[in-house]
Design a protein around this motif. Structure first.
Motif, PDB file in Angstrom:
ATOM      1  N   THR A  62      -8.552   2.200   6.515  1.00  0.00           N
ATOM      2  CA  THR A  62      -8.115   2.039   5.120  1.00  0.00           C
ATOM      3  C   THR A  62      -7.164   0.847   4.982  1.00  0.00           C
ATOM      4  O   THR A  62      -7.072   0.252   3.917  1.00  0.00           O
ATOM      5  N   GLU A  63      -6.467   0.514   6.069  1.00  0.00           N
ATOM      6  CA  GLU A  63      -5.665  -0.716   6.083  1.00  0.00           C
ATOM      7  C   GLU A  63      -6.537  -1.814   6.680  1.00  0.00           C
ATOM      8  O   GLU A  63      -6.264  -2.368   7.749  1.00  0.00           O
ATOM      9  N   TRP A  64      -7.601  -2.133   5.947  1.00  0.00           N
ATOM     10  CA  TRP A  64      -8.644  -3.017   6.449  1.00  0.00           C
ATOM     11  C   TRP A  64      -8.134  -4.421   6.768  1.00  0.00           C
ATOM     12  O   TRP A  64      -8.745  -5.139   7.558  1.00  0.00           O
TER      13      TRP A  64
ATOM     14  N   GLN B 171       0.822  -1.202   0.000  1.00  0.00           N
ATOM     15  CA  GLN B 171       0.000   0.000   0.000  1.00  0.00           C
ATOM     16  C   GLN B 171       0.860   1.259   0.000  1.00  0.00           C
ATOM     17  O   GLN B 171       0.549   2.240  -0.690  1.00  0.00           O
TER      18      GLN B 171
END
Length: 303
Positions: free
Chosen positions: A272-274, A222
């Protein structure tokens, strides 16, 4: 002998190491304890052998502590009664000769081989510590820079290969389909970090530590790969992310053996960093939308 070792620890270790020899001796447990206590006290009083590069003089008292009165071979093919005694003699010789002369007696190739093996063990220990220390997410700046540089170089090479491959496909009149994407994966055109991530998701038989590392790897993708991906790489990554979502419950149970997912909130890891919130995904408290866009452009058009 480690002089910080207590007698009880020393005695237990000796009973284990010399079990085969002890069982044939006509001594009771208490008699063995007294024998090893004398040995323990004798070793605790032994002079310290400080090896230096240059030779050092020895006196008789130091020498007699480590050199046997008679060189015996009670073990098959080995001198003295145990390796510890043999190592003490070797240290004594190195003190007397100096490390420089002593090491010259050892072939350089063997020294190099030993140092390489020690380096590998050291690196393996670093990796193991990184996996076990789940409360430390941030790698050192040097490590992050190394990862960033490696990914950047690999991405440039792989994108060049992918561009060449797609041109060849187009010239041959073949469409770049999902089947060609799968073929590209096996040929190595997709960023290797993404491929490794996909392999980890598909392999539920590997250790939970490996899957914990996978979450760290996804975060690195990411940070350092997503902004530089080709359309095909983005499609493949989305496919793997969707697969992880579908396997969220299994992955959550597996990784929970070595990681407490409540730490994710404690560390303020964003949603967002699921992938760090698989517990919420598994319970249905967190959902993600995947969007795929197709851009169509007529050949020869400037728009």
């Amino acid at each position: 002998m480690d002089k910080e070792l207590s007698f009880e620890e020393y005695f237990a270790r000796k009973l284990q190491e010399e079990e085969k020899t002890i069982k044939d001796l006509p001594y009771s447990f208490d008699e063995l304890r007294d024998i090893y206590l004398q040995e323990y006290e004798w070793k605790r009083k032994a002079p310290l052998l400080d090896i230096k590069m240059e030779p050092q003089a020895l006196d008789y008292e130091v020498a007699q502590y480590f050199l046997p009165e008679r060189w015996e071979m009670p073990r098959e093919g080995k001198l003295l009664y145990n390796d510890e005694e043999l190592l003490d003699v070797l240290k004594l010789l190195f003190v007397n000769l100096g490390a420089e002369k002593g090491l010259k007696a050892v072939p350089t190739s063997l020294i190099d081989k030993y140092l390489m093996a020690e380096k590998q063990k050291h690196l393996s220990q670093i990796v193991a510590n990184d996996l076990l220390n789940t409360q430390t997410r941030e790698a050192s700046s040097e490590k992050k820079q190394f990862i960033r540089d490696s990914i950047e170089i690999a991405a440039k090479v792989q994108r060049a290969q992918l561009f060449k491959h797609m041109n060849q496909e187009t010239k041959a009149g073949r469409e770049v389909s999902m089947e060609s994407i799968r073929r590209d994966e096996t040929l190595g055109y997709i960023n290797q970090e993404i491929l490794n991530y996909g392999e980890d998701i598909e392999d539920l038989d590997c250790s939970p530590f490996e899957h914990l590392r996978m979450l760290h790897d996804r975060s690195e993708i990411q940070k350092h790969v997503v902004g530089q991906m080709s359309n095909i790489e983005a499609t493949v990554l989305a496919k793997y992310d969707l697969l992880l979502m579908l396997k969220a419950e299994e992955m959550f149970r597996h990784i929970s053996k070595v990681y407490d997912f409540s730490l994710t909130d404690a560390k303020d890891i964003p949603l967002t960093e699921w992938w760090w919130h698989l517990d919420k995904v598994a319970k249905g408290d967190l959902k993600a939308k995947f969007r795929c866009e197709v851009e169509v452009q007529q050949e020869g058009s400037s728009e």
